[in-house]
Design a protein around this motif. Sequence first.
Motif, PDB file in Angstrom:
ATOM      1  N   ASP A 187      10.286  27.066  35.183  1.00  0.00           N
ATOM      2  CA  ASP A 187       9.588  27.662  36.325  1.00  0.00           C
ATOM      3  C   ASP A 187       9.631  29.175  36.228  1.00  0.00           C
ATOM      4  N   GLY A 188       8.498  29.809  36.573  1.00  0.00           N
ATOM      5  CA  GLY A 188       8.435  31.256  36.650  1.00  0.00           C
ATOM      6  C   GLY A 188       7.733  31.668  37.921  1.00  0.00           C
ATOM      7  N   PRO A 189       7.604  32.953  38.162  1.00  0.00           N
ATOM      8  CA  PRO A 189       6.940  33.405  39.385  1.00  0.00           C
ATOM      9  C   PRO A 189       5.476  33.000  39.459  1.00  0.00           C
ATOM     10  N   ASP A 190       4.844  32.787  38.286  1.00  0.00           N
ATOM     11  CA  ASP A 190       3.432  32.404  38.299  1.00  0.00           C
ATOM     12  C   ASP A 190       3.102  31.433  37.166  1.00  0.00           C
ATOM     13  N   TRP A 191       4.026  30.550  36.841  1.00  0.00           N
ATOM     14  CA  TRP A 191       3.771  29.471  35.897  1.00  0.00           C
ATOM     15  C   TRP A 191       4.737  28.319  36.162  1.00  0.00           C
ATOM     16  N   GLN A 192       4.340  27.124  35.692  1.00  0.00           N
ATOM     17  CA  GLN A 192       5.204  25.952  35.678  1.00  0.00           C
ATOM     18  C   GLN A 192       4.939  25.203  34.373  1.00  0.00           C
ATOM     19  N   ALA A 193       6.004  24.789  33.700  1.00  0.00           N
ATOM     20  CA  ALA A 193       5.880  24.024  32.456  1.00  0.00           C
ATOM     21  C   ALA A 193       5.695  22.548  32.786  1.00  0.00           C
ATOM     22  N   MET A 194       4.830  21.900  32.016  1.00  0.00           N
ATOM     23  CA  MET A 194       4.490  20.499  32.249  1.00  0.00           C
ATOM     24  C   MET A 194       5.031  19.625  31.112  1.00  0.00           C
ATOM     25  N   ARG A 195       5.045  18.304  31.374  1.00  0.00           N
ATOM     26  CA  ARG A 195       5.443  17.301  30.375  1.00  0.00           C
ATOM     27  C   ARG A 195       6.801  17.651  29.757  1.00  0.00           C
ATOM     28  N   LEU A 196       7.795  17.849  30.612  1.00  0.00           N
ATOM     29  CA  LEU A 196       9.094  18.336  30.146  1.00  0.00           C
ATOM     30  C   LEU A 196       9.797  17.353  29.223  1.00  0.00           C
ATOM     31  N   SER A 197       9.506  16.066  29.356  1.00  0.00           N
ATOM     32  CA  SER A 197      10.183  15.085  28.512  1.00  0.00           C
ATOM     33  C   SER A 197       9.861  15.269  27.037  1.00  0.00           C
ATOM     34  N   ARG A 198       8.777  15.970  26.736  1.00  0.00           N
ATOM     35  CA  ARG A 198       8.418  16.185  25.327  1.00  0.00           C
ATOM     36  C   ARG A 198       9.307  17.233  24.656  1.00  0.00           C
ATOM     37  N   ASN A 199       9.963  18.089  25.451  1.00  0.00           N
ATOM     38  CA  ASN A 199      10.801  19.167  24.909  1.00  0.00           C
ATOM     39  C   ASN A 199       9.997  20.042  23.941  1.00  0.00           C
ATOM     40  N   ARG A 200       8.814  20.436  24.386  1.00  0.00           N
ATOM     41  CA  ARG A 200       7.945  21.256  23.533  1.00  0.00           C
ATOM     42  C   ARG A 200       7.606  22.594  24.190  1.00  0.00           C
ATOM     43  N   ASN A 201       8.537  23.157  24.924  1.00  0.00           N
ATOM     44  CA  ASN A 201       8.275  24.470  25.529  1.00  0.00           C
ATOM     45  C   ASN A 201       9.031  25.570  24.782  1.00  0.00           C
ATOM     46  N   TRP A 202       9.044  25.470  23.453  1.00  0.00           N
ATOM     47  CA  TRP A 202       9.737  26.425  22.587  1.00  0.00           C
ATOM     48  C   TRP A 202       8.723  27.233  21.776  1.00  0.00           C
ATOM     49  N   GLY A 203       9.105  28.453  21.440  1.00  0.00           N
ATOM     50  CA  GLY A 203       8.235  29.295  20.635  1.00  0.00           C
ATOM     51  C   GLY A 203       8.946  30.551  20.176  1.00  0.00           C
ATOM     52  N   THR A 204       8.204  31.409  19.529  1.00  0.00           N
ATOM     53  CA  THR A 204       8.734  32.723  19.151  1.00  0.00           C
ATOM     54  C   THR A 204       8.873  33.586  20.402  1.00  0.00           C
ATOM     55  N   PRO A 205       9.686  34.627  20.337  1.00  0.00           N
ATOM     56  CA  PRO A 205       9.732  35.546  21.480  1.00  0.00           C
ATOM     57  C   PRO A 205       8.358  36.092  21.834  1.00  0.00           C
ATOM     58  N   GLU A 206       7.511  36.282  20.827  1.00  0.00           N
ATOM     59  CA  GLU A 206       6.163  36.803  21.078  1.00  0.00           C
ATOM     60  C   GLU A 206       5.340  35.816  21.904  1.00  0.00           C
ATOM     61  N   LEU A 207       5.465  34.508  21.617  1.00  0.00           N
ATOM     62  CA  LEU A 207       4.698  33.511  22.365  1.00  0.00           C
ATOM     63  C   LEU A 207       5.191  33.403  23.805  1.00  0.00           C
ATOM     64  N   ILE A 208       6.500  33.440  23.980  1.00  0.00           N
ATOM     65  CA  ILE A 208       7.047  33.383  25.338  1.00  0.00           C
ATOM     66  C   ILE A 208       6.586  34.601  26.133  1.00  0.00           C
ATOM     67  N   ALA A 209       6.657  35.789  25.518  1.00  0.00           N
ATOM     68  CA  ALA A 209       6.244  37.013  26.210  1.00  0.00           C
ATOM     69  C   ALA A 209       4.758  36.980  26.541  1.00  0.00           C
ATOM     70  N   PHE A 210       3.932  36.478  25.616  1.00  0.00           N
ATOM     71  CA  PHE A 210       2.500  36.380  25.885  1.00  0.00           C
ATOM     72  C   PHE A 210       2.225  35.479  27.080  1.00  0.00           C
ATOM     73  N   THR A 211       2.864  34.313  27.114  1.00  0.00           N
ATOM     74  CA  THR A 211       2.614  33.354  28.193  1.00  0.00           C
ATOM     75  C   THR A 211       3.002  33.949  29.545  1.00  0.00           C
ATOM     76  N   GLU A 212       4.149  34.602  29.601  1.00  0.00           N
ATOM     77  CA  GLU A 212       4.582  35.223  30.850  1.00  0.00           C
ATOM     78  C   GLU A 212       3.657  36.387  31.232  1.00  0.00           C
ATOM     79  N   ARG A 213       3.224  37.139  30.223  1.00  0.00           N
ATOM     80  CA  ARG A 213       2.332  38.283  30.473  1.00  0.00           C
ATOM     81  C   ARG A 213       0.973  37.814  30.993  1.00  0.00           C
ATOM     82  N   LEU A 214       0.429  36.754  30.389  1.00  0.00           N
ATOM     83  CA  LEU A 214      -0.862  36.237  30.836  1.00  0.00           C
ATOM     84  C   LEU A 214      -0.763  35.679  32.248  1.00  0.00           C
TER      85      LEU A 214
END
Length: 352
Positions: free
Chosen positions: A79-106
């Motif tokens: 959970d973030g101030p303006d996002w929510q991750a879906m399908r948590l059972s897949r355990n696929r919310n991992w990435g490079t620091p650049e991808l995490i920063a992009f998602t939060e920035r967008l």
Amino acid sequence: MAELSHAARSRLRRQTRLLGTMLALLLAGVTPALASDSLQTTPAKVLFSRMNTPLPMEARSIGSYAKGCLAGAIALPVDGPDWQAMRLSRNRNWGTPELIAFTERLADSAKTLDQWPGLLVGDMGQPRGGPALTGHASHQIGLDVDLWLTPMPKRTLSLDERETMAPKSMVDVKARRIDPSAWTSGQFKLIRRAALDPEVARIFVNPAIKKQLCVSAGGDRGWLNKVRPWWGHTYHFHVRLDCPPGMSTCVPQKAPPPGDGCGAELDAWLQPPKPVKPPTKPVKPPAPPRQIMLSDLPPACREVLLGAPPGIAPQHIVAAGRPVAAAVPAEDSPPGVDVENPADTQPTGSLH
């Protein structure tokens, strides 16, 4: 002590070799479940799907988007101030620091500048990247993310809702056009906002969505070059980042073809499929595609798979390992499509 028989000596040697192998695997950080399989005969998607923690080292994308792995992955918070991750059972919310920063920035800029309610974030990558059991051929090096085109609700979704909530399709697939009851200027602004980010290499959308973007863009067309048509993608759009600067282990994708991609090449995607004549003779079914093995990936991926000691499951993956409560249309698995590996290719089938 009586001399051991030949059979007893052979049995002792086998037990000693087995103990030595198990010790070496434990020192290398291989879990017993992984050690029980042969690394030479088990598909890479099975091996990488069993790793529920990242390799704790400097972040590196290794190989190409559809044939590689990921070291030093970090997780997008659920959970973030303006996002929510879906399908948590897949355990696929991992990435490079650049991808995490992009998602939060967008998520922040789309809400602040375009009044988008917030992002529902679908698949990113696995803790150590690599091929996934289902849904994707890409998403292997921590630089891909699927973002739903359904606006985020104004409340925090429960774990069950994150598993069962069906994303809304934006496309009338039969008519091969956008569904005006679902599509709004909000989806247009969100995709445009993502395409304007200088770190983005590609955005993949359904051809009907690409057509609507071309119509709505007006004279502001430079960003359309990054947006490419691909099968499915009626529920979400797929963002792919460029290889981070100076990361020599990452294999970049070629630059997209010049132009806005709104001409004849797009029209070809939207043509109804030609009727197929029934065969006059029995047709032998094609052989199943060859599985990607660990040996097919860059050599460094073996270290990524085996090199870290057993870790503790991250506490913020609160739903990891939970069974999916009910079967629902998956945003990355349209009918008849088993894997997703978008590229700049010409159409050969339906838009499903």
